[in-house]
Design a protein around this motif. Structure first.
Motif, short mmCIF file in Angstrom:
data_model
loop_
_atom_site.label_atom_id
_atom_site.label_comp_id
_atom_site.label_asym_id
_atom_site.label_seq_id
_atom_site.Cartn_x
_atom_site.Cartn_y
_atom_site.Cartn_z
N GLN A 198 0.66 -1.20 0.03
CA GLN A 198 0.16 0.06 -0.10
C GLN A 198 0.93 1.13 -0.05
OE1 GLN A 198 -3.67 0.23 2.42
NE2 GLN A 198 -3.14 -2.01 3.01
N GLU A 199 2.24 1.02 0.01
CA GLU A 199 3.04 2.24 0.19
C GLU A 199 3.29 2.97 -1.22
OE1 GLU A 199 4.05 3.23 2.97
OE2 GLU A 199 3.06 1.73 4.01
N GLN A 200 3.21 4.26 -1.32
CA GLN A 200 3.37 4.86 -2.76
C GLN A 200 4.90 5.04 -3.11
OE1 GLN A 200 0.90 8.32 -3.25
NE2 GLN A 200 2.53 9.50 -3.88
N ALA A 201 5.61 5.18 -1.96
CA ALA A 201 7.10 5.53 -2.15
C ALA A 201 8.00 4.59 -2.95
CB ALA A 201 7.91 5.63 -0.96
N PRO A 202 7.72 3.18 -3.08
CA PRO A 202 8.51 2.30 -3.71
C PRO A 202 7.62 2.30 -5.36
CG PRO A 202 7.56 1.17 -2.08
CD PRO A 202 6.95 2.45 -1.83
N VAL A 203 6.60 2.66 -5.45
CA VAL A 203 6.12 2.98 -7.03
C VAL A 203 6.93 4.19 -7.43
CG1 VAL A 203 4.08 3.58 -8.54
CG2 VAL A 203 3.86 1.93 -6.55
N GLU A 204 6.94 5.32 -6.93
CA GLU A 204 7.62 6.50 -7.33
C GLU A 204 8.95 6.17 -7.54
OE1 GLU A 204 6.63 8.85 -4.05
OE2 GLU A 204 5.35 10.33 -5.20
N ILE A 223 4.96 8.59 -17.71
CA ILE A 223 5.19 8.27 -16.44
C ILE A 223 5.55 9.39 -15.80
CG2 ILE A 223 7.46 7.54 -15.25
CD1 ILE A 223 7.64 5.28 -17.52
N GLN A 224 6.03 10.41 -16.30
CA GLN A 224 6.19 11.66 -15.62
C GLN A 224 4.93 12.43 -15.39
OE1 GLN A 224 8.45 13.69 -19.04
NE2 GLN A 224 10.54 13.28 -17.87
N ALA A 225 3.74 12.17 -16.03
CA ALA A 225 2.51 12.56 -15.68
C ALA A 225 2.00 11.99 -14.45
CB ALA A 225 1.63 12.65 -16.99
N ARG A 226 2.37 10.63 -14.39
CA ARG A 226 1.97 9.70 -13.36
C ARG A 226 2.58 10.41 -12.07
NH1 ARG A 226 -1.57 7.67 -10.00
NH2 ARG A 226 -1.05 5.43 -9.20
N LEU A 227 3.78 10.52 -12.21
CA LEU A 227 4.72 10.96 -10.80
C LEU A 227 4.01 12.20 -10.66
CD1 LEU A 227 8.28 10.00 -12.22
CD2 LEU A 227 7.14 9.26 -10.03
N GLN A 228 3.70 13.22 -11.39
CA GLN A 228 3.10 14.46 -11.07
C GLN A 228 1.81 14.43 -10.33
OE1 GLN A 228 4.97 17.19 -11.66
NE2 GLN A 228 3.76 18.40 -10.09
N GLN A 229 1.10 13.39 -10.87
CA GLN A 229 -0.10 13.27 -10.32
C GLN A 229 0.15 12.57 -8.80
OE1 GLN A 229 -2.65 9.86 -11.28
NE2 GLN A 229 -4.39 11.09 -11.91
N LEU A 230 0.75 11.79 -8.78
CA LEU A 230 1.26 11.09 -7.13
C LEU A 230 1.62 12.00 -6.30
CD1 LEU A 230 2.80 7.76 -8.45
CD2 LEU A 230 0.57 7.97 -7.33
N LYS A 231 2.31 13.10 -7.01
CA LYS A 231 2.77 14.07 -5.92
C LYS A 231 1.80 14.98 -5.60
CE LYS A 231 6.32 18.17 -5.74
NZ LYS A 231 7.18 18.82 -6.66
#
Length: 242
Positions: A198-204, A223-231
């Motif tokens: 359930q951790e987000q950090a490993p995905v990032e 991928i960059q868009a997904r990283l921005q969304q996660l942030k």
């Protein structure tokens, strides 16, 4: 005497026909290609056998009006007899009914009868699946569908690097499989979800590592868009799939 001999032949053929297990055109083709490979005195391409194996996998799972797959409709004895004819494939008739490639056996066949490209392909294929019969970057937990092993990111990165290198070294060889395998990993990275924790950090971390390893990847922008969304909006599309 001639009549007696003819009668004996007819009865013998009838007995053989009765004893032979049911078959399918796809099974017959696979058996023929396997036999050709095994008796050949020179190395042969195993791609036709691999393609035939995929056809067998689809054919034995074909469902008729009864609602059951062909593999479910044959008797246990026939299933055993059919399995004996299909070296390189494993038939499953338990709670889950399906046919899967036996990657270790196929690799052995490649070492004995295949060409260098076949040996390289099946060596990679043997390492591409885990003991659950899933791609090594997936795992089965207590959920209905597999989860993605973003942690450690090397699992996904190594698989992508291996098959990308294979495609470059052997253009067109096993192209459908290799192309799909690479595309599946790209999709996994672009989505960045359904992680095994359930951790987000490993995905990032995995997404950053993938872009760093493959800066020219076609899904870099995704991928960059997904990283921005996660942030900025992590709960809009959580990494954890329920």
């Amino acid at each position: 005497m001639i009549r007696r001999t003819l009668l004996t032949l007819v009865l013998t053929l009838a007995t053989v026909a009765q004893a032979a297990p049911p078959s399918l055109p796809e099974i017959d083709r696979y058996r023929g290609l396997l036999h050709f490979l095994q008796v050949s005195e020179t190395p042969q391409s195993m791609q036709p056998l691999f393609d035939a194996a995929e056809s067998v996998q689809s054919a034995v799972m074909r469902i008729d009006d009864s609602g059951y797959a062909w593999l479910e409709r044959v008797s246990d004895d026939d299933a055993v007899a059919i399995q004996a004819q299909l070296e390189g494939l494993r038939l499953h008739r338990g709670l889950d009914v399906y046919a899967e490639l036996d990657t270790a056996v196929m690799h052995d066949l490649a070492l004995q009868h295949g060409r260098p490209v076949d040996q390289a392909f099946f060596a990679g294929l043997k390492d591409a699946y885990n003991d659950q019969g899933l791609p090594v970057y997936l795992d089965l937990t207590n959920r209905a569908s597999p989860c993605v092993r973003f942690d450690p990111p090397e699992v996904l990165i190594d698989q992508y690097a291996h098959w990308q290198t294979f495609a470059q070294a052997h253009p067109g060889a096993y192209g459908k499989f290799v192309g799909q395998w690479l595309s599946d990993i790209e999709d996994v990275m672009a989505q960045g979800t359904c992680t095994c924790t359930q951790e987000q950090a490993p995905v990032e971390a995995a997404l950053h590592a993938f872009v760093a390893a493959f800066p020219k990847t076609l899904v870099r922008a995704d991928i960059q868009a997904r990283l921005q969304q996660l942030k900025n909006q992590p709960y809009e599309k959580p990494v954890w799939c329920r």
